[in-house]
Motif scaffolding. Structure first.
Motif, short mmCIF file in Angstrom:
data_model
loop_
_atom_site.label_atom_id
_atom_site.label_comp_id
_atom_site.label_asym_id
_atom_site.label_seq_id
_atom_site.Cartn_x
_atom_site.Cartn_y
_atom_site.Cartn_z
N PRO A 1 0.82 -1.22 0.00
CA PRO A 1 0.00 0.00 0.00
C PRO A 1 0.85 1.26 0.00
N ALA A 2 0.46 2.22 -0.83
CA ALA A 2 1.14 3.52 -0.96
C ALA A 2 2.56 3.38 -1.49
N LEU A 3 2.87 2.24 -2.11
CA LEU A 3 4.20 2.03 -2.69
C LEU A 3 4.08 1.59 -4.14
N THR A 4 3.14 2.18 -4.85
CA THR A 4 2.88 1.82 -6.24
C THR A 4 3.56 2.81 -7.17
N GLY A 5 4.28 2.29 -8.15
CA GLY A 5 4.97 3.15 -9.10
C GLY A 5 4.08 3.52 -10.28
N LEU A 6 4.45 4.60 -10.95
CA LEU A 6 3.74 5.06 -12.14
C LEU A 6 4.66 4.97 -13.34
N ASN A 7 4.16 4.39 -14.42
CA ASN A 7 4.96 4.26 -15.63
C ASN A 7 5.03 5.59 -16.36
N ASN A 8 6.20 5.87 -16.92
CA ASN A 8 6.38 7.08 -17.72
C ASN A 8 5.88 6.79 -19.13
N LEU A 9 4.92 7.58 -19.59
CA LEU A 9 4.32 7.37 -20.91
C LEU A 9 5.03 8.17 -21.99
N GLY A 10 6.23 8.61 -21.71
CA GLY A 10 7.00 9.37 -22.68
C GLY A 10 7.17 10.82 -22.26
N ASN A 11 6.08 11.43 -21.81
CA ASN A 11 6.17 12.81 -21.33
C ASN A 11 5.26 13.00 -20.12
N SER A 12 5.09 11.94 -19.34
CA SER A 12 4.18 12.02 -18.20
C SER A 12 4.90 12.07 -16.86
N CYS A 13 6.23 12.28 -16.87
CA CYS A 13 6.96 12.32 -15.61
C CYS A 13 6.48 13.48 -14.74
N GLU B 1 -1.01 23.13 -23.84
CA GLU B 1 0.25 22.42 -23.63
C GLU B 1 0.03 20.96 -23.26
N PHE B 2 -0.84 20.70 -22.28
CA PHE B 2 -0.98 19.34 -21.76
C PHE B 2 -1.76 18.42 -22.70
N MET B 3 -2.37 18.96 -23.73
CA MET B 3 -3.02 18.10 -24.72
C MET B 3 -2.02 17.63 -25.78
N THR B 4 -0.80 18.14 -25.73
CA THR B 4 0.24 17.75 -26.68
C THR B 4 1.14 16.68 -26.06
N LYS B 5 2.08 16.20 -26.84
CA LYS B 5 3.04 15.20 -26.37
C LYS B 5 4.39 15.82 -26.06
N ARG B 6 4.43 17.16 -25.98
CA ARG B 6 5.68 17.82 -25.64
C ARG B 6 5.99 17.66 -24.16
N GLN B 7 7.25 17.83 -23.82
CA GLN B 7 7.66 17.77 -22.42
C GLN B 7 7.06 18.95 -21.66
N GLN B 8 6.58 18.70 -20.44
CA GLN B 8 5.89 19.72 -19.68
C GLN B 8 6.59 19.96 -18.35
N ASP B 9 6.14 21.02 -17.67
CA ASP B 9 6.72 21.41 -16.39
C ASP B 9 5.82 20.92 -15.26
N ALA B 10 6.41 20.32 -14.22
CA ALA B 10 5.63 19.77 -13.10
C ALA B 10 4.87 20.87 -12.36
N HIS B 11 5.49 22.03 -12.20
CA HIS B 11 4.82 23.12 -11.50
C HIS B 11 3.59 23.60 -12.27
N GLU B 12 3.70 23.68 -13.59
CA GLU B 12 2.56 24.10 -14.40
C GLU B 12 1.44 23.07 -14.31
N PHE B 13 1.78 21.78 -14.30
CA PHE B 13 0.74 20.77 -14.18
C PHE B 13 0.09 20.82 -12.80
N TYR B 14 0.89 21.04 -11.78
CA TYR B 14 0.37 21.17 -10.41
C TYR B 14 -0.70 22.26 -10.35
N LEU B 15 -0.41 23.43 -10.90
CA LEU B 15 -1.38 24.53 -10.88
C LEU B 15 -2.58 24.21 -11.76
#
Length: 250
Positions: A49-61, A143-157
């Protein structure tokens, strides 16, 4: 505010000449590259529990790291994981495009432990992939509808903005024509709110006016003059100006 430290183990299936040169240069300079990868250490895979990893889908880090942090906070766990029965019992006609349903799926996947187990052919767990969540969360965003690399802070907001504008577990009561909360929980992002106060002083009267505004993050600006790599910063800024002038992205 909750602060957590997360450790990421990076593996590279393909190593180019540039990456090999970068690794060699970093090792020669400070040895930080090996330290970050914990080279020479025998890492113990964790499951449960609470130790599950997430796969990187190419630009989903960026999405992965934000969701891992948010679902370590009790408010988000209470809202989307403990309240999953209420969310799923009021399934909309189109659950694939429902924000609460998809967010609850992510929370349950990360916290429950039912997807955190070692594979038969490896000590490492397969992890989960956020295909449907990423597709939904990026709809209509330039931005997030594309497959470009994104910023974690921007996704957070962006994610917190969706929490604000999308009704939280609200169902329509057609018999009386009103909306009622399903489980009456507040917006989970309230735990991240802080108040920033701006102090403005008149240079003539010396009177002071204080203005407060809510924020979900605390910016810590670092003056460029204090940077130890000022030369590299100036070179990057010059390349950025050239790229923007030609309509390209760095």
């Amino acid at each position: 505010m909750y602060l957590s430290l997360y450790k990421y183990v990076c593996t590279f299936s393909v190593q180019t000449e540039n990456s090999m040169e970068l690794e060699l240069e970093l090792n020669q300079k400070t040895g930080e590259w090996n330290t970050l990868q914990e080279s020479g250490s025998e890492l113990q895979p964790l499951n449960g529990p609470a130790l599950t990893g997430l796969n990187n889908l190419g630009n989903s880090c960026n999405i992965n790291c934000v969701m891992q942090v948010l679902f370590r906070m009790p408010d988000f766990v209470q809202h989307f994981v403990d309240g999953v029965a209420d969310i799923f019992s009021n399934l909309p006609e189109d659950p694939v495009n429902d924000f609460n349903v998809q967010s609850a799926k992510v929370g349950v996947g990360l916290i429950s432990g039912r997807y955190s187990f070692p594979r038969d052919d490896s000590r490492f767990q397969p992890g989960i992939s956020l295909h449907m969540f990423r597709q939904l969360i990026g709809k209509g965003h330039p931005e997030f509808m594309t497959k470009r690399q994104q910023d974690a802070h921007e996704f957070y907001l962006h994610f917190l903005t969706l929490l604000e504008v999308i009704p939280h577990a609200i169902i329509s009561n057609a018999t009386v024509g009103i909306c009622a909360p399903v489980f009456g929980l507040p917006n989970p992002s309230d735990c991240l709110k802080l108040v920033v106060e701006e102090r403005i002083q008149c240079t003539e009267s010396l009177n002071v006016k204080c203005v407060q505004r809510p924020e979900h993050y605390l910016p810590l600006p670092v003056p460029v003059a204090a940077a130890t790599n000022a030369t590299q910063v100036r070179e990057y800024e010059a390349r950025l100006v050239e790229a923007e002038a030609s309509g390209q992205r760095l």
